[in-house]
Design an enzyme around this catalytic site. Structure first.
Site, PDB file in Angstrom:
ATOM      1  CG  ASP A  34      21.789  50.724  33.939  1.00 44.40           C
ATOM      2  OD1 ASP A  34      22.544  49.832  34.904  1.00 44.40           O
ATOM      3  OD2 ASP A  34      21.154  51.414  34.929  1.00 44.40           O
ATOM      4  CG  LEU A 154      35.844  42.552  35.625  1.00 43.62           C
ATOM      5  CD1 LEU A 154      35.647  43.979  36.717  1.00 43.62           C
ATOM      6  CD2 LEU A 154      35.014  43.065  34.138  1.00 43.62           C
ATOM      7  CG  ASN A 212      36.055  37.278  45.525  1.00 42.82           C
ATOM      8  OD1 ASN A 212      37.043  37.847  44.924  1.00 42.82           O
ATOM      9  ND2 ASN A 212      34.732  38.929  44.930  1.00 42.82           N
ATOM     10  N   GLY A 257      49.179  46.069  54.505  1.00 41.18           N
ATOM     11  CA  GLY A 257      49.069  46.662  54.903  1.00 41.18           C
ATOM     12  C   GLY A 257      47.305  47.705  55.132  1.00 41.18           C
ATOM     13  CB  CYS A 264      34.223  42.700  45.105  1.00 40.86           C
ATOM     14  SG  CYS A 264      33.365  42.921  43.627  1.00 40.86           S
ATOM     15  CE  LYS A 267      29.019  42.583  46.685  1.00 41.15           C
ATOM     16  NZ  LYS A 267      28.905  41.750  45.985  1.00 41.15           N
ATOM     17  CE  LYS A 327      41.797  46.991  41.684  1.00 41.90           C
ATOM     18  NZ  LYS A 327      41.565  45.820  41.367  1.00 41.90           N
TER      19      LYS A 327
HETATM   20  C1  UDX Z   1      38.194  41.365  43.510  1.00 43.13           C
HETATM   21  C2  UDX Z   1      39.019  40.924  42.930  1.00 43.13           C
HETATM   22  O1  UDX Z   1      40.203  40.393  42.995  1.00 43.13           O
HETATM   23  C3  UDX Z   1      38.386  39.876  41.626  1.00 43.13           C
HETATM   24  O2  UDX Z   1      38.504  38.867  41.208  1.00 43.13           O
HETATM   25  C4  UDX Z   1      36.768  39.589  41.385  1.00 43.13           C
HETATM   26  O3  UDX Z   1      36.372  39.806  40.795  1.00 43.13           O
HETATM   27  C5  UDX Z   1      36.289  41.069  42.824  1.00 43.13           C
HETATM   28  O4  UDX Z   1      37.038  41.042  43.439  1.00 43.13           O
HETATM   29  P1  UDX Z   1      39.480  44.202  43.202  1.00 43.13           P
HETATM   30  O5  UDX Z   1      38.127  44.521  43.927  1.00 43.13           O
HETATM   31  O6  UDX Z   1      39.391  44.826  41.598  1.00 43.13           O
HETATM   32  O7  UDX Z   1      38.616  42.365  42.314  1.00 43.13           O
HETATM   33  O8  UDX Z   1      39.729  44.934  43.627  1.00 43.13           O
HETATM   34  P2  UDX Z   1      41.696  43.752  44.126  1.00 43.13           P
HETATM   35  O9  UDX Z   1      42.437  43.913  43.027  1.00 43.13           O
HETATM   36  O10 UDX Z   1      41.422  42.338  44.753  1.00 43.13           O
HETATM   37  O11 UDX Z   1      42.030  44.142  45.583  1.00 43.13           O
HETATM   38  C6  UDX Z   1      40.902  44.271  46.640  1.00 43.13           C
HETATM   39  C7  UDX Z   1      41.429  45.173  47.682  1.00 43.13           C
HETATM   40  O12 UDX Z   1      42.592  44.013  48.583  1.00 43.13           O
HETATM   41  C8  UDX Z   1      42.446  45.921  47.842  1.00 43.13           C
HETATM   42  O13 UDX Z   1      41.915  47.020  48.431  1.00 43.13           O
HETATM   43  C9  UDX Z   1      43.904  46.047  47.461  1.00 43.13           C
HETATM   44  O14 UDX Z   1      44.286  47.174  47.746  1.00 43.13           O
HETATM   45  C10 UDX Z   1      44.009  45.534  48.545  1.00 43.13           C
HETATM   46  N1  UDX Z   1      44.680  44.204  48.897  1.00 43.13           N
HETATM   47  C11 UDX Z   1      45.296  43.584  47.334  1.00 43.13           C
HETATM   48  C12 UDX Z   1      45.865  44.125  49.937  1.00 43.13           C
HETATM   49  O15 UDX Z   1      45.764  44.440  50.535  1.00 43.13           O
HETATM   50  N2  UDX Z   1      47.201  43.847  49.977  1.00 43.13           N
HETATM   51  C13 UDX Z   1      47.025  42.617  48.382  1.00 43.13           C
HETATM   52  O16 UDX Z   1      48.824  42.326  48.445  1.00 43.13           O
HETATM   53  C14 UDX Z   1      46.634  42.928  47.771  1.00 43.13           C
END
Ligand code: UDX
Length: 438
Positions: A34, A154, A212, A257, A264, A267, A327
């Site tokens: 890094d 992930l 995504n 909600g 991720c 963007k 989250k």
């Molecule tokens: C996401 C993808 O799930 C993952 O596969 C990818 O590699 C990276 O982006 P992540 O950003 O860690 O992962 O979060 P994720 O669990 O997908 O949640 C994203 C957002 O959606 C959070 O803000 C969460 O609160 C929101 N969310 C999720 C909801 O509002 N409602 C849901 O039912 C699920």
């Protein structure tokens, strides 16, 4: 083919640090690189620069084996045969597109040290076409090497689990040899029965943004239903449960909600739209603009409920915000709906106090003018209203009767549809939730 067991991981942020520790745990010698000396120093001490359940222990354990090292020196990649590029691709400052500066400079920085037959494997989320252009670039600067793309799915909070037991492995390759190399790296994971999907380079890049986009669409779909439920007198939590029993729909990612945030989903859908436009396929992804708009509207809708519960003029009121991260089980506040709402209420003149189990420091860095509380008790003391914005487990365990003695007004808005409405109401609280009519 025979594989030397040394891998390099370029970029040791969320994705890279996880990948490096996990690959080490599979028995590989791993060199993490890094450009940030502070990050490298921390990781070298076996300390994680961010919060991720289970990864701290795994990192410490792998450092002890001696297989895992971190450095700022790019020449260290000369030891490795396979190089995973895990640098960030943030949204550009001047538009929707992804900023590819870090990916391009990572590949350029390792090119002079690549040994014969080595494979560069991109894991970063990139606009379709990037892999091919990087492969062309390497054909000039390091013709002895090859390039493949291996998107990463992930989730924060489940990073180790998703890396070591992913629900699929997707590899974009231009030839059989690249696939064979990746198969030998992932052999222990394939042996678990993990589906293996070989694709061409553009398809592999697209799989990630398509996944995504689908997830973002699912969340915005249920948030659109929440808006309709509010207008029609329905309950979106019951609706979600009912449609989720249809296996074609499924009950995951239907939690209505304040919407999605993080590094991720927001963007990625924007970069995908920007890329589709460049490719002349703008119309195909027009719907993502609406997905983005529904998502941002959910934040505004909570603020509207706050105003209708308190007053248009918020300057006299203390609002306790529970949750700052995008989250639970993460300290990530990038594009966090919770923090955005807190900042907007603060800007509107309310006295906002924010609590979060892990995200206070990153949140303070982003919004130094906000007030933060180290405990829920301190946060809610004398509050006119509580906003529940990130569904941490400890917030679900709160005792509404106890909290009732601390606040000025017993009003709570559940921005995540995660609290037990009956419990709060029976303790005398006015309870509102998005998408649920009272
Ligand atoms: C996401 C993808 O799930 C993952 O596969 C990818 O590699 C990276 O982006 P992540 O950003 O860690 O992962 O979060 P994720 O669990 O997908 O949640 C994203 C957002 O959606 C959070 O803000 C969460 O609160 C929101 N969310 C999720 C909801 O509002 N409602 C849901 O039912 C699920």
């Amino acid at each position: 083919m025979t594989m030397n067991e040394t891998l390099s991981v370029i970029g040791c942020g969320y994705l890279g640090a996880t990948h490096a520790a996990c690959m080490s745990s599979l028995g590989f010698t791993v060199i993490g690189i890094d450009t940030d000396p502070e990050k490298v120093a921390m990781l070298s001490r076996g300390e994680l620069p961010f919060y991720e359940p289970g990864l701290d222990t795994l990192l410490a354990q792998e450092m002890k084996t001696g297989r895992l090292t971190f450095t700022t020196d790019f020449s260290a990649v000369a030891e490795a045969d396979v190089h995973f590029v895990c640098v960030g691709t943030p949204q550009s400052k001047d538009g929707l597109a992804a900023d590819l500066t870090y990916v391009k400079s990572a590949v350029a920085a390792i090119a002079p040290y690549l040994k014969d037959g080595s494979l560069v494997v991109g894991k970063s989320t990139v606009p379709v076409g990037t892999a091919q252009s990087l492969r062309n670039q390497l054909a000039e600067s390091a013709p002895q090497s090859d390039l493949a793309w291996n998107p990463e799915f992930l989730r924060e909070g489940f990073a180790v689990e998703d890396t070591l037991t992913p629900n699929r492995l997707v590899v974009g390759v231009a030839n059989d040899r690249a696939e064979e190399i990746l198969k030998s790296v992932y052999e222990p994971i394939i042996a678990l029965g993990t589906p293996w999907i070989r694709a061409d380079l553009p398809t592999a890049e697209l799989v990630k943004v398509a996944a995504n986009s689908f997830l973002a669409t699912k969340i915005s779909f249920i948030n659109a239903m929440a808006e309709v439920c509010e207008a029609a007198g329905g309950d979106v939590t019951v609706l979600a449960k009912a449609i989720g029993y249809d296996p074609r729909i499924g009950n995951r990612f239907l939690q209505a909600g304040i919407g999605f945030g993080g590094g991720c989903l927001p963007k990625d859908i924007r970069a995908f739209m920007a890329r589709a436009e460049e490719l002349g396929a703008k119309q195909a992804l027009e719907f993502l603009r609406e997905i983005d708009a529904i998502n941002l509207r959910a934040r505004q809708r909570v603020i509207d409920v706050v105003r209708s519960d308190l007053s248009e003029n918020l300057s006299q009121y203390k609002i306790a915000v529970l949750g700052a991260t995008f989250k639970p089980d993460s300290d990530d506040v990038r594009d966090s709906p919770a923090l955005d709402i807190a900042a907007q209420l603060h800007a509107a003149g309310a006295h906002v106090v924010v609590h979060d189990p892990k995200g206070i420091e990153p949140a303070r860095k982003r919004f130094p003018s906000l007030n933060f509380a180290e405990s829920v008790t301190e946060c809610v003391k004398g509050a006119d209203l509580i906003l529940h914005l990130t569904e941490w487990k400890e917030y679900r365990a709160l005792d509404p009767s106890e909290l009732g003695h601390l606040v000025k007004n017993k009003i709570i808005i559940d921005g995540r549809n995660a609290l037990d409405r009956d419990l709060w109401r029976s303790a005398g609280w006015k309870f509102h939730a998005l998408g649920r009519t009272d």
